[in-house]
Write a protein that holds these residues in place. Sequence first.
Motif, PDB file in Angstrom:
ATOM      1  N   GLY A 185      46.094 -28.435 -39.778  1.00 39.63           N
ATOM      2  CA  GLY A 185      44.747 -28.834 -40.157  1.00 39.63           C
ATOM      3  C   GLY A 185      43.695 -27.755 -39.984  1.00 39.63           C
ATOM      4  N   PRO A 186      43.539 -27.173 -38.798  1.00 41.43           N
ATOM      5  CA  PRO A 186      42.519 -26.128 -38.608  1.00 41.43           C
ATOM      6  C   PRO A 186      42.743 -24.906 -39.500  1.00 41.43           C
ATOM      7  CG  PRO A 186      43.278 -26.979 -36.495  1.00 41.43           C
ATOM      8  CD  PRO A 186      44.209 -27.528 -37.535  1.00 41.43           C
ATOM      9  N   VAL A 187      43.996 -24.548 -39.730  1.00 43.54           N
ATOM     10  CA  VAL A 187      44.287 -23.396 -40.581  1.00 43.54           C
ATOM     11  C   VAL A 187      43.867 -23.671 -42.017  1.00 43.54           C
ATOM     12  CG1 VAL A 187      46.133 -21.920 -41.475  1.00 43.54           C
ATOM     13  CG2 VAL A 187      46.172 -22.669 -39.080  1.00 43.54           C
ATOM     14  N   VAL A 188      44.209 -24.870 -42.496  1.00 48.24           N
ATOM     15  CA  VAL A 188      43.825 -25.241 -43.863  1.00 48.24           C
ATOM     16  C   VAL A 188      42.314 -25.252 -44.010  1.00 48.24           C
ATOM     17  CG1 VAL A 188      43.885 -27.103 -45.557  1.00 48.24           C
ATOM     18  CG2 VAL A 188      45.950 -26.534 -44.262  1.00 48.24           C
ATOM     19  N   ALA A 189      41.608 -25.687 -42.973  1.00 49.91           N
ATOM     20  CA  ALA A 189      40.146 -25.725 -43.035  1.00 49.91           C
ATOM     21  C   ALA A 189      39.570 -24.324 -43.203  1.00 49.91           C
ATOM     22  CB  ALA A 189      39.589 -26.377 -41.773  1.00 49.91           C
ATOM     23  N   TRP A 190      40.152 -23.333 -42.552  1.00 47.11           N
ATOM     24  CA  TRP A 190      39.674 -21.955 -42.693  1.00 47.11           C
ATOM     25  C   TRP A 190      39.882 -21.444 -44.115  1.00 47.11           C
ATOM     26  CZ3 TRP A 190      36.516 -19.231 -39.880  1.00 47.11           C
ATOM     27  CH2 TRP A 190      36.353 -19.539 -38.532  1.00 47.11           C
ATOM     28  N   PHE A 191      40.955 -21.877 -44.748  1.00 47.20           N
ATOM     29  CA  PHE A 191      41.183 -21.470 -46.139  1.00 47.20           C
ATOM     30  C   PHE A 191      40.319 -22.263 -47.118  1.00 47.20           C
ATOM     31  CE2 PHE A 191      45.111 -19.698 -44.392  1.00 47.20           C
ATOM     32  CZ  PHE A 191      45.204 -18.505 -45.093  1.00 47.20           C
ATOM     33  N   ALA A 192      39.926 -23.464 -46.726  1.00 50.87           N
ATOM     34  CA  ALA A 192      39.109 -24.288 -47.620  1.00 50.87           C
ATOM     35  C   ALA A 192      37.748 -23.652 -47.875  1.00 50.87           C
ATOM     36  CB  ALA A 192      38.945 -25.689 -47.034  1.00 50.87           C
ATOM     37  N   LEU A 193      37.246 -22.910 -46.910  1.00 54.00           N
ATOM     38  CA  LEU A 193      35.924 -22.308 -47.071  1.00 54.00           C
ATOM     39  C   LEU A 193      35.887 -21.252 -48.181  1.00 54.00           C
ATOM     40  CD1 LEU A 193      34.857 -22.081 -43.317  1.00 54.00           C
ATOM     41  CD2 LEU A 193      34.080 -23.705 -45.036  1.00 54.00           C
ATOM     42  N   PRO A 194      36.778 -20.253 -48.192  1.00 49.40           N
ATOM     43  CA  PRO A 194      36.746 -19.304 -49.312  1.00 49.40           C
ATOM     44  C   PRO A 194      37.094 -19.954 -50.650  1.00 49.40           C
ATOM     45  CG  PRO A 194      38.662 -18.886 -47.932  1.00 49.40           C
ATOM     46  CD  PRO A 194      37.775 -19.847 -47.180  1.00 49.40           C
ATOM     47  N   LEU A 195      37.954 -20.982 -50.621  1.00 45.80           N
ATOM     48  CA  LEU A 195      38.272 -21.679 -51.866  1.00 45.80           C
ATOM     49  C   LEU A 195      37.038 -22.397 -52.397  1.00 45.80           C
ATOM     50  CD1 LEU A 195      40.397 -22.519 -53.939  1.00 45.80           C
ATOM     51  CD2 LEU A 195      40.940 -24.481 -52.478  1.00 45.80           C
ATOM     52  N   ALA A 196      36.292 -23.039 -51.508  1.00 48.09           N
ATOM     53  CA  ALA A 196      35.069 -23.716 -51.930  1.00 48.09           C
ATOM     54  C   ALA A 196      34.052 -22.702 -52.468  1.00 48.09           C
ATOM     55  CB  ALA A 196      34.471 -24.489 -50.761  1.00 48.09           C
TER      56      ALA A 196
END
Length: 275
Positions: A185-196
């Motif tokens: 979960g926390p790792v995916v959240a870090w990737f969600a930011l540049p994707l957004a």
Amino acid sequence: MLWLILVLLAWAVSAVSCLRLCLAAADAPHHLDEAAEEAHGEAAGAEVCGTYELTLPEAAFLAGGPQRVTELTLVSMHRERRLLLAHTGWATVVDPDGESDLERSVIGAIGPSGQARTAAVRTAVSAADAVRVLADRLVRAGLAVPDTARNPVVSAIRAVRAASVATLVLAVGAVLTLPQGQRPGPVVAWFALPLAMTLGCLAIARFEVHPYLGWASPAGNRLLASLTDRAAAHAASGAGERAQLTMVAVHGIRALDDPQLRAAFADGRTVDRIR
């Protein structure tokens, strides 16, 4: 901690691509203004403000770029029985004497055998000197968006799209390399930011840089709209071969009412601009 390196890489790729798009979008209006100033400084500038009349190939270029010009030329030659476009995707020369530089480019692209694949002819003619001369004339007249304004924006949008895909790939790779038992979960959240960031940049760009992705400048769009209205009125009254060709120039092959002729262009169609 491999995932941390992948996160930093995703952030770097996304940030660089978004910055590149922002710079290209900020620079594009200046190139368009420069082209407009040059047009107003020439005789063509006066014509655009006054009585400039678009030819059908010029209208085709403003509406759909080089590919549309090629389609219009092929359809026009086919209707005049100087070229045969088969629904199987082959083009055959009937009259080897072209009446314009564009028609001579078509005949030259088909070659001495007198027959070639329609898709190959379209590709060759779209890159021909006759089309480039037409494009340069429209840019000088202030009717077309210059390559210096459009190409950097198109390239930057493609880079942002590639960054979005790269971020997803890096995210999947990071999740797969996590130590057993660690929550993703926390790792995916870090990737969600540049994707957004990349997706948001693309969403904004769709509205902000749309005028620089097409082929016609604001002045060109006004002339094209006027021509389209007149052609639609003539087509509704059932009048004129020129009205039908004008609809092809403006709307492309989908404006054809002959399904077999549309089938002749079905092989190898490409898109001229990002939508």
